[in-house]
Motif scaffolding. Structure first.
Motif, PDB file in Angstrom:
ATOM      1  N   GLY A  55      23.701   2.845  33.580  1.00 54.54           N
ATOM      2  CA  GLY A  55      23.527   1.351  32.994  1.00 54.54           C
ATOM      3  C   GLY A  55      21.983   1.452  32.662  1.00 54.54           C
ATOM      4  N   ALA A  56      20.841   1.891  33.473  1.00 52.88           N
ATOM      5  CA  ALA A  56      19.608   1.733  33.211  1.00 52.88           C
ATOM      6  C   ALA A  56      19.362   2.647  32.196  1.00 52.88           C
ATOM      7  CB  ALA A  56      18.809   2.225  34.490  1.00 52.88           C
ATOM      8  N   ILE A  57      19.753   3.767  31.779  1.00 52.83           N
ATOM      9  CA  ILE A  57      19.329   4.373  30.501  1.00 52.83           C
ATOM     10  C   ILE A  57      20.138   3.855  29.200  1.00 52.83           C
ATOM     11  CG2 ILE A  57      19.910   6.576  29.375  1.00 52.83           C
ATOM     12  CD1 ILE A  57      20.215   7.960  32.211  1.00 52.83           C
ATOM     13  N   THR A  58      21.219   3.176  29.321  1.00 54.84           N
ATOM     14  CA  THR A  58      21.789   2.263  28.410  1.00 54.84           C
ATOM     15  C   THR A  58      20.671   1.166  27.967  1.00 54.84           C
ATOM     16  OG1 THR A  58      24.178   3.079  28.805  1.00 54.84           O
ATOM     17  CG2 THR A  58      23.687   0.976  27.569  1.00 54.84           C
ATOM     18  N   ALA A  59      20.381   0.769  28.902  1.00 53.03           N
ATOM     19  CA  ALA A  59      19.576  -0.778  28.706  1.00 53.03           C
ATOM     20  C   ALA A  59      18.105  -0.234  27.953  1.00 53.03           C
ATOM     21  CB  ALA A  59      18.945  -1.555  29.833  1.00 53.03           C
ATOM     22  N   LEU A  60      17.572   0.892  28.525  1.00 61.97           N
ATOM     23  CA  LEU A  60      16.536   1.537  27.988  1.00 61.97           C
ATOM     24  C   LEU A  60      16.498   1.922  26.405  1.00 61.97           C
ATOM     25  CD1 LEU A  60      13.847   1.933  29.533  1.00 61.97           C
ATOM     26  CD2 LEU A  60      14.266   4.200  29.790  1.00 61.97           C
ATOM     27  N   ASP A  63      17.606  -0.639  21.956  1.00 59.19           N
ATOM     28  CA  ASP A  63      17.121  -0.648  20.489  1.00 59.19           C
ATOM     29  C   ASP A  63      17.339   0.556  19.733  1.00 59.19           C
ATOM     30  OD1 ASP A  63      15.646   0.885  21.866  1.00 59.19           O
ATOM     31  OD2 ASP A  63      13.598  -0.058  21.173  1.00 59.19           O
ATOM     32  N   GLN A  64      17.974   1.586  20.104  1.00 65.02           N
ATOM     33  CA  GLN A  64      18.080   2.558  19.149  1.00 65.02           C
ATOM     34  C   GLN A  64      19.406   2.653  18.295  1.00 65.02           C
ATOM     35  OE1 GLN A  64      15.974   5.708  19.881  1.00 65.02           O
ATOM     36  NE2 GLN A  64      14.848   3.708  20.248  1.00 65.02           N
ATOM     37  N   LEU A  65      20.091   1.386  18.251  1.00 60.80           N
ATOM     38  CA  LEU A  65      21.245   1.341  17.797  1.00 60.80           C
ATOM     39  C   LEU A  65      22.335   2.625  17.568  1.00 60.80           C
ATOM     40  CD1 LEU A  65      19.670  -0.857  14.699  1.00 60.80           C
ATOM     41  CD2 LEU A  65      20.954  -1.723  16.897  1.00 60.80           C
ATOM     42  N   ALA A  66      22.140   3.272  18.635  1.00 61.32           N
ATOM     43  CA  ALA A  66      22.926   4.459  18.747  1.00 61.32           C
ATOM     44  C   ALA A  66      24.385   4.538  18.471  1.00 61.32           C
ATOM     45  CB  ALA A  66      22.455   5.294  19.898  1.00 61.32           C
ATOM     46  N   LYS A 153      19.685   9.360  12.022  1.00 58.74           N
ATOM     47  CA  LYS A 153      20.939   8.707  12.858  1.00 58.74           C
ATOM     48  C   LYS A 153      20.521   9.171  14.559  1.00 58.74           C
ATOM     49  CE  LYS A 153      25.273   8.227  13.577  1.00 58.74           C
ATOM     50  NZ  LYS A 153      26.064   7.110  13.063  1.00 58.74           N
ATOM     51  N   VAL A 154      20.911   8.324  15.306  1.00 58.07           N
ATOM     52  CA  VAL A 154      20.690   8.353  16.869  1.00 58.07           C
ATOM     53  C   VAL A 154      22.109   8.325  17.357  1.00 58.07           C
ATOM     54  CG1 VAL A 154      19.742   7.586  18.929  1.00 58.07           C
ATOM     55  CG2 VAL A 154      18.379   7.572  16.932  1.00 58.07           C
ATOM     56  N   VAL A 155      22.567   9.227  18.293  1.00 55.70           N
ATOM     57  CA  VAL A 155      23.641   9.281  18.909  1.00 55.70           C
ATOM     58  C   VAL A 155      23.605   9.408  20.584  1.00 55.70           C
ATOM     59  CG1 VAL A 155      25.709  10.631  19.388  1.00 55.70           C
ATOM     60  CG2 VAL A 155      24.735  10.673  17.112  1.00 55.70           C
ATOM     61  N   ASP A 156      24.390   8.389  21.070  1.00 57.24           N
ATOM     62  CA  ASP A 156      24.195   8.424  22.515  1.00 57.24           C
ATOM     63  C   ASP A 156      25.364   9.199  23.135  1.00 57.24           C
ATOM     64  OD1 ASP A 156      25.110   7.577  25.235  1.00 57.24           O
ATOM     65  OD2 ASP A 156      24.739   5.508  24.916  1.00 57.24           O
ATOM     66  N   VAL A 157      25.188  10.359  23.846  1.00 58.88           N
ATOM     67  CA  VAL A 157      26.390  11.033  24.113  1.00 58.88           C
ATOM     68  C   VAL A 157      26.297  11.372  25.848  1.00 58.88           C
ATOM     69  CG1 VAL A 157      25.080  13.282  23.619  1.00 58.88           C
ATOM     70  CG2 VAL A 157      27.691  13.411  23.738  1.00 58.88           C
ATOM     71  N   LEU A 158      27.398  11.498  26.420  1.00 56.89           N
ATOM     72  CA  LEU A 158      27.351  11.822  27.971  1.00 56.89           C
ATOM     73  C   LEU A 158      28.546  12.753  28.003  1.00 56.89           C
ATOM     74  CD1 LEU A 158      27.019  11.256  31.030  1.00 56.89           C
ATOM     75  CD2 LEU A 158      28.573   9.627  30.666  1.00 56.89           C
ATOM     76  N   SER A 159      28.503  13.934  28.517  1.00 57.39           N
ATOM     77  CA  SER A 159      29.554  14.800  28.981  1.00 57.39           C
ATOM     78  C   SER A 159      29.096  15.528  30.396  1.00 57.39           C
ATOM     79  CB  SER A 159      29.474  15.760  27.955  1.00 57.39           C
ATOM     80  OG  SER A 159      30.409  16.838  28.167  1.00 57.39           O
ATOM     81  N   TYR A 160      30.317  16.055  31.057  1.00 60.99           N
ATOM     82  CA  TYR A 160      29.832  17.095  31.827  1.00 60.99           C
ATOM     83  C   TYR A 160      29.723  18.451  31.304  1.00 60.99           C
ATOM     84  CZ  TYR A 160      31.456  15.401  36.419  1.00 60.99           C
ATOM     85  OH  TYR A 160      31.216  14.690  37.967  1.00 60.99           O
ATOM     86  N   GLU A 180      22.707  12.044  27.182  1.00 60.33           N
ATOM     87  CA  GLU A 180      21.457  12.366  25.973  1.00 60.33           C
ATOM     88  C   GLU A 180      21.455  11.334  24.984  1.00 60.33           C
ATOM     89  OE1 GLU A 180      21.057  16.085  24.405  1.00 60.33           O
ATOM     90  OE2 GLU A 180      22.328  17.204  25.804  1.00 60.33           O
ATOM     91  N   TYR A 181      20.107  11.057  24.171  1.00 57.64           N
ATOM     92  CA  TYR A 181      20.120  10.338  23.242  1.00 57.64           C
ATOM     93  C   TYR A 181      19.500  11.494  22.133  1.00 57.64           C
ATOM     94  CZ  TYR A 181      20.668   5.822  24.901  1.00 57.64           C
ATOM     95  OH  TYR A 181      21.094   4.497  25.501  1.00 57.64           O
ATOM     96  N   VAL A 182      20.553  11.599  20.952  1.00 58.37           N
ATOM     97  CA  VAL A 182      20.120  12.743  20.101  1.00 58.37           C
ATOM     98  C   VAL A 182      19.712  12.134  18.797  1.00 58.37           C
ATOM     99  CG1 VAL A 182      21.102  14.914  19.017  1.00 58.37           C
ATOM    100  CG2 VAL A 182      21.959  14.096  21.137  1.00 58.37           C
TER     101      VAL A 182
END
Length: 317
Positions: A55-60, A63-66, A153-160, A180-182
């Motif tokens: 949640g903290a990373i998402t808030a940070l 503004d990236q519009l990922a 382009k910015v992508v927000d990704v989460l994975s094991y 990650e933000y890519v």
């Protein structure tokens, strides 16, 4: 060249450091051993801290519009081969094999099981590979879409993710989560993106009241040839890590990484910028388990007793 969090590497065959912290985590029920080094269950308390971090990373990154993408912890073998991961990190890779035989083959498999013999040669590659870094699945997706938008382009990704690194260090898990933000676009766009996230990563660590340092780093490239690549990566300052002391008597652990891949992935998958040039890429990676462990190490094993500022940052005040 990926989002490996490499610092604090264990020597071959396991950890050289006393597992006192691991024992404390297991004793408190925060990690649940499975009988395999580096493979643990997580308690509700552990998961709640991880959720707060996400949640903290998402808030940070609001503004990236990922574009938010979530993938399972596996990818196709063909895309995995295209990534050239095996050329660089064969010691870390994990593939998925399955039984593909007939009834006769099944009887042979059962006989080996009954006799306590090795049965794994009765399996064949499934065409699926365990994901080594959260960003890897997005590159073929972006390539199939055609040229990137003008601004990139910015992508927000989460994975094991999986790394074959059996160890008693709790920070060196074989299956762990990367957030990650890519960023994909021009070289200038990637350099600015990485600098922004190096600042924001430190901002997050300070809000969590964790001791930190940022240092140039390299990925664990394999073999003597890999050392040349690693030295070049450090010389060009393509990778930085945010380091936090976690393990008993060990060097500080990489809990975030800030990477500039140049045009490596853009060239492999033929990802194009809006003007037709090969896209450059970069990413910021957050090791969720490592950050949870850092918080438990520095603030104690009961999150209810953590400083109010830390709890507020995690949304649990």
């Amino acid at each position: 060249m990926d989002a490996n969090l490499s610092r604090g590497e264990a020597p071959a065959g396991g950890s050289a450091y006393a597992p006192a912290f691991l024992d404390a985590l297991v004793g408190a029920g925060l990690l649940v051993p499975t009988g395999v080094q580096g493979l643990y269950g997580r308690s509700a308390v552990f998961e709640a801290v991880g959720d707060g971090l996400n949640g903290a990373i998402t808030a940070l990154g609001a503004d990236q519009l990922a574009e938010v993408l979530r993938f399972p912890p596996a990818m196709g073998q063909r895309d995995f081969e295209t990534s050239e991961y095996l050329q660089s990190f064969p010691q870390l890779a994990g593939t998925i094999h399955s039984f593909c035989g007939d009834e006769r083959g099944h009887r042979r498999l059962l006989a080996r099981l009954q006799d306590g013999e090795d049965w794994t040669d009765q399996q064949q590659p499934s065409g699926v590979v365990l994901t080594p870094a959260a960003c890897y699945p997005i590159y073929p997706v972006m390539a199939r879409r055609g040229p990137l938008p003008e601004a990139g382009k910015v992508v927000d990704v989460l994975s094991y993710c999986f790394r074959h690194e059996p160890s008693l260090e709790p920070t060196r898990m074989q299956l762990f989560r990367q957030r990650e933000y890519v960023c994909l676009g021009s070289p200038e766009r990637i350099v600015a993106f990485r600098q922004l996230w190096m600042e924001r990563g430190q901002q997050l660590a300070r809000a969590l009241q964790l001791p930190l340092e940022v240092d140039v780093a390299n990925d664990p490239f394999f073999g003597r040839g890999g050392k040349i690549v690693a030295d070049s990566q450090r010389e060009q300052k393509l990778k930085f890590e945010l380091l936090i002391p976690v393990n008993d008597g060990a060097p500080p652990t990489a809990c975030m990484s800030f990477n500039y891949h140049m045009d490596h992935f853009g060239a492999l998958w033929d990802i194009r910028q809006a003007d037709g040039g090969v896209a450059h890429t970069g990413c910021v990676g957050f090791g969720i388990e490592r950050l949870v462990l850092a918080l438990l190490r520095h603030h104690g094993l009961d999150p209810a007793r953590w400083p109010s500022g830390v709890r507020a940052t995690l949304g649990s005040a």
